[in-house]
Design an enzyme around this catalytic site. Structure first.
Site, short mmCIF file in Angstrom:
data_model
loop_
_atom_site.label_atom_id
_atom_site.label_comp_id
_atom_site.label_asym_id
_atom_site.label_seq_id
_atom_site.Cartn_x
_atom_site.Cartn_y
_atom_site.Cartn_z
N ASP A 12 -3.92 2.41 -4.09
CA ASP A 12 -4.81 2.03 -2.98
C ASP A 12 -4.91 0.52 -2.77
O ASP A 12 -5.94 0.02 -2.32
CB ASP A 12 -6.23 2.62 -3.19
CG ASP A 12 -6.18 4.13 -3.38
OD1 ASP A 12 -5.32 4.76 -2.75
OD2 ASP A 12 -6.99 4.64 -4.16
N GLU A 13 -3.85 -0.19 -3.06
CA GLU A 13 -3.86 -1.65 -2.94
C GLU A 13 -3.68 -2.12 -1.50
O GLU A 13 -3.86 -3.30 -1.19
CB GLU A 13 -2.74 -2.26 -3.80
CG GLU A 13 -2.82 -1.95 -5.30
CD GLU A 13 -2.11 -0.65 -5.69
OE1 GLU A 13 -1.76 0.13 -4.78
OE2 GLU A 13 -1.91 -0.44 -6.90
N LYS A 15 -0.80 -0.59 0.26
CA LYS A 15 0.67 -0.42 0.42
C LYS A 15 1.00 0.04 1.84
O LYS A 15 1.95 -0.44 2.46
CB LYS A 15 1.21 0.61 -0.58
CG LYS A 15 1.03 0.21 -2.04
CD LYS A 15 1.51 1.28 -2.99
CE LYS A 15 0.69 2.56 -2.96
NZ LYS A 15 -0.70 2.41 -3.43
N GLY A 16 0.20 1.00 2.35
CA GLY A 16 0.46 1.54 3.69
C GLY A 16 0.43 0.44 4.73
O GLY A 16 1.33 0.31 5.55
N GLY A 39 -2.49 8.49 -0.42
CA GLY A 39 -3.11 8.35 0.90
C GLY A 39 -2.87 6.93 1.35
O GLY A 39 -3.40 5.99 0.74
N HIS A 40 -2.02 6.75 2.36
CA HIS A 40 -1.67 5.40 2.81
C HIS A 40 -2.22 5.19 4.22
O HIS A 40 -1.89 5.94 5.14
CB HIS A 40 -0.14 5.22 2.79
CG HIS A 40 0.43 5.28 1.40
ND1 HIS A 40 1.77 5.16 1.12
CD2 HIS A 40 -0.18 5.43 0.20
CE1 HIS A 40 1.95 5.25 -0.18
NE2 HIS A 40 0.78 5.42 -0.76
N THR A 127 -5.92 14.75 -8.14
CA THR A 127 -6.25 15.03 -6.73
C THR A 127 -6.19 16.53 -6.44
O THR A 127 -6.48 16.95 -5.32
CB THR A 127 -5.26 14.30 -5.81
OG1 THR A 127 -3.93 14.73 -6.13
CG2 THR A 127 -5.35 12.79 -5.96
N GLN A 198 1.10 5.50 -5.43
CA GLN A 198 0.25 5.22 -6.60
C GLN A 198 0.39 3.73 -6.97
O GLN A 198 0.46 2.91 -6.08
CB GLN A 198 0.61 6.13 -7.78
CG GLN A 198 0.19 7.58 -7.60
CD GLN A 198 1.07 8.38 -6.64
OE1 GLN A 198 2.28 8.44 -6.83
NE2 GLN A 198 0.48 8.95 -5.63
N THR A 279 -8.98 12.41 -1.12
CA THR A 279 -10.06 13.26 -1.62
C THR A 279 -11.44 12.84 -1.14
O THR A 279 -12.42 13.57 -1.35
CB THR A 279 -10.08 13.25 -3.17
OG1 THR A 279 -10.23 11.88 -3.58
CG2 THR A 279 -8.80 13.81 -3.76
N GLY A 280 -11.56 11.66 -0.53
CA GLY A 280 -12.87 11.18 -0.07
C GLY A 280 -13.75 10.67 -1.20
O GLY A 280 -14.89 10.25 -0.96
P1 GDP Z 1 -2.56 2.45 -0.22
O1 GDP Z 1 -2.72 3.76 -0.90
O2 GDP Z 1 -2.08 1.38 -1.14
O3 GDP Z 1 -1.74 2.53 1.04
O4 GDP Z 1 -4.03 1.99 0.24
P2 GDP Z 1 -5.15 2.91 0.94
O5 GDP Z 1 -4.78 3.09 2.35
O6 GDP Z 1 -5.43 4.12 0.12
O7 GDP Z 1 -6.42 2.00 0.79
C1 GDP Z 1 -6.46 0.70 1.27
C2 GDP Z 1 -7.63 0.56 2.25
O8 GDP Z 1 -7.88 -0.81 2.51
C3 GDP Z 1 -7.37 1.18 3.61
O9 GDP Z 1 -8.61 1.59 4.16
C4 GDP Z 1 -6.79 0.02 4.41
O10 GDP Z 1 -6.99 0.17 5.81
C5 GDP Z 1 -7.61 -1.12 3.88
N1 GDP Z 1 -6.97 -2.45 3.84
C6 GDP Z 1 -5.68 -2.78 3.63
N2 GDP Z 1 -5.53 -4.13 3.56
C7 GDP Z 1 -6.77 -4.65 3.73
C8 GDP Z 1 -7.30 -5.98 3.75
O11 GDP Z 1 -6.61 -6.97 3.57
N3 GDP Z 1 -8.64 -6.10 3.96
C9 GDP Z 1 -9.46 -5.02 4.14
N4 GDP Z 1 -10.76 -5.25 4.33
N5 GDP Z 1 -9.01 -3.76 4.12
C10 GDP Z 1 -7.68 -3.58 3.91
P1 IMO Z 2 -1.85 5.91 -3.38
O1 IMO Z 2 -0.38 6.05 -3.11
C1 IMO Z 2 -5.10 6.12 -6.29
C2 IMO Z 2 -4.80 9.21 -9.35
C3 IMO Z 2 -5.79 10.35 -9.29
C4 IMO Z 2 -5.91 10.66 -10.77
C5 IMO Z 2 -4.50 10.45 -11.29
C6 IMO Z 2 -3.67 11.73 -11.40
O2 IMO Z 2 -2.72 6.24 -2.22
O3 IMO Z 2 -2.13 4.58 -3.98
P2 IMO Z 2 -2.57 13.37 -9.62
O4 IMO Z 2 -3.19 14.20 -8.55
O5 IMO Z 2 -1.54 12.40 -9.11
O6 IMO Z 2 -2.05 14.18 -10.77
O7 IMO Z 2 -3.79 12.50 -10.22
O8 IMO Z 2 -3.88 9.58 -10.36
N1 IMO Z 2 -4.02 9.00 -8.11
C7 IMO Z 2 -4.23 7.98 -7.28
N2 IMO Z 2 -5.16 7.01 -7.29
N3 IMO Z 2 -4.14 6.12 -5.33
C8 IMO Z 2 -3.19 7.08 -5.32
O9 IMO Z 2 -2.15 7.07 -4.45
C9 IMO Z 2 -3.22 8.08 -6.30
N4 IMO Z 2 -2.44 9.16 -6.57
C10 IMO Z 2 -2.93 9.70 -7.67
O10 IMO Z 2 -7.01 9.96 -8.73
O11 IMO Z 2 -6.74 9.73 -11.39
MG MG Z 3 -4.16 5.24 -1.15
#
Ligand code: GDP
Ligand code: IMO
Ligand code: MG
Length: 409
Positions: A12-13, A15-16, A39-40, A127, A198, A279-280
């Site tokens: 969740d850094e 990446k998307g 979830g990207h 998840t 991940q 998952t919310g």
């Molecule tokens: P991913 O799994 O690495 O693709 O990241 P997620 O989409 O799960 O979570 C990143 C969240 O941060 C999303 O809600 C993005 O829209 C948001 N996001 C991404 N880059 C930034 C940023 O630089 N600032 C802020 N405030 N939100 C960001």
């Molecule tokens: P993105 O690509 C954050 C975590 C789950 C759990 C562990 C194992 O959006 O960054 P799993 O269902 O894969 O067997 O769960 O990994 N997890 C993530 N956490 N971002 C993800 O993906 C994740 N995918 C799995 O919460 O702790």
């Molecule tokens: Mg994510």
């Protein structure tokens, strides 16, 4: 040119967002690992898309996106996602491909995933998407690949319900199948972006085992499971946030204390919209862990870092980052393998001054306040890795590029 982008923390850094941004200059985007656990999020001109299986380059009408060999694919989730794209005006036909070596997630894997979690004394917090089960089946050589779904001899060991499920989806899945290595060889002069899922610390081998996912979310996964060999990787990018988050269970040394730092935790969670896309669940939050980040850089040969969510700190007077741990009274400067050591690790924190102004409109590095560039310079020095892109908001446009990854240097 082959550029690999991975998460450098616990997922969740952003990446998307960054794959979507960098895909503007790519022709092909290959997602190499994970499944519908990911979830990207992409925000394009205020419109938000949440992708789980489809690579984050799909919003451009002229890009081909490929689900790589290391992915585990739930056909129901895949076609639901494709329908969602279609309903929002994204024409994907002819440009979404799947490696024929990718594995299929069968419906019963989801049930087994949940049952295994329920029986664990220390649940991982999965998840519930059947991901670990699919990778376990793959490792035990009982999995089903896309290449096998029309081959009765390969399916002989399956239960009737599995056979029914596969025959229901085979007609829609088979036309998307591609021999990935051959395909990429034919496009060897293309600009190709390999999208990780991940993060480095959720990688099966390098992560905080057993509190990890089951795929290869490290940069090496692009080679093993993205259809190319390791020497074909030109650059590795690692995305990380200005702070740390984690969803599910497992060690997190810099996690905000739920009593003394609950207001700070809630502030970061709400400002950064730190709620799971899949998952919310509210994400656990804490300060940036530089020990973990340096480890991720080393374990993945990260050439260049992308810092996201810097804007989340806009209103803080000061903040901290972890530069070492104290484990049982001893100073530790590396990232330990032992989950007990990590659980007991007390972060040694360094303080930074806040910039107290909005970064939302900043598009050039030299327009960033000195307090922000001081933080960036410290991270670069600590990790020995350049930060070439800074993200200051979730929208595609809210991005500062110091050096494009598509330029060879
Ligand atoms: P991913 O799994 O690495 O693709 O990241 P997620 O989409 O799960 O979570 C990143 C969240 O941060 C999303 O809600 C993005 O829209 C948001 N996001 C991404 N880059 C930034 C940023 O630089 N600032 C802020 N405030 N939100 C960001
Ligand atoms: P993105 O690509 C954050 C975590 C789950 C759990 C562990 C194992 O959006 O960054 P799993 O269902 O894969 O067997 O769960 O990994 N997890 C993530 N956490 N971002 C993800 O993906 C994740 N995918 C799995 O919460 O702790
Ligand atoms: Mg994510």
């Amino acid at each position: 040119m082959n550029v690999v982008l991975i998460g450098a923390q616990w997922g969740d850094e952003g990446k998307g967002k960054m794959v979507d941004y960098l895909a503007a200059d790519a022709q092909i985007i290959v997602r190499f690992s994970g499944g519908a656990n990911a979830g990207h999020t992409i925000v394009r001109n205020g419109e938000q898309f949440a992708l789980h299986l489809i690579p984050s380059g799909v919003l451009y009408p002229d890009k081909t996106v490929v689900l790589g060999s290391g992915m585990v694919i739930d056909p129901e989730a895949l076609f639901a996602e494709l329908s969602m794209l279609e309903s929002r005006g994204i024409d994907w036909k002819g440009r979404v491909l799947i490696s024929d070596r990718a594995h299929v997630v069968l419906p019963r894997y989801r049930d087994v995933d949940k049952e295994m979690e329920a029986s664990r004394k220390m649940p991982i917090g999965t998840t519930g998407r059947g991901i670990g089960v699919a990778y376990a089946m793959k490792a035990s050589r009982d999995g089903v690949r896309l290449a096998d779904i029309n081959d009765p001899a390969r399916l002989a060991n399956l239960e009737p319900a599995d056979m029914d499920f596969l025959s229901e989806w085979a007609e829609r899945l088979s036309p998307l199948a591609v021999d990935l290595t051959n395909y990429l060889d034919h496009h060897r002069n293309a600009y190709i972006l390999f999208e990780g899922a991940q993060g480095a610390l959720l990688d099966l081998d390098a992560g905080t085992y057993p509190f990890v996912s089951s795929g290869m979310s490290s940069a090496a996964g692009a080679a093993a499971q993205g259809g190319i060999g390791p020497r074909a990787i030109d650059k590795v990018l690692g995305v990380f946030k200005a702070y740390s988050t984690r969803v599910g269970n497992g060690p997190f040394p810099t996690e905000f204390d739920e009593n003394s730092q609950s207001a700070l935790c809630q502030f970061v969670r709400d400002t950064g919209r730190e709620y799971g896309v899949t998952t919310g669940r509210p994400r656990r939050c804490g300060y940036l862990d530089l020990v973990a980040l340096r480890y991720a850089c080393l374990a993945n040969s990260i050439d260049s870092l992308i810092l996201t969510h810097l804007d989340v700190y806009d209103t803080l007077d000061s903040f901290e980052a972890c530069v070492a741990y104290k484990v049982n009274g001893t100073l530790v400067e590396h990232f330990p393998a032992s989950v007990s050591d990590l659980d007991g690790a007390q972060p040694v924190l360094r303080s930074f001054r806040g910039w107290k102004r909005s970064l939302a409109g900043v598009r050039r590095y030299d327009e960033l306040p000195i307090e922000a560039t001081d933080y960036i310079s410290f991270i670069e020095e600590f990790t020995g890795t350049a930060i070439d892109i800074v993200s200051v908001g979730y929208d595609r446009q809210e991005t500062i590029v110091r050096k494009s990854p598509w330029i060879r240097y």
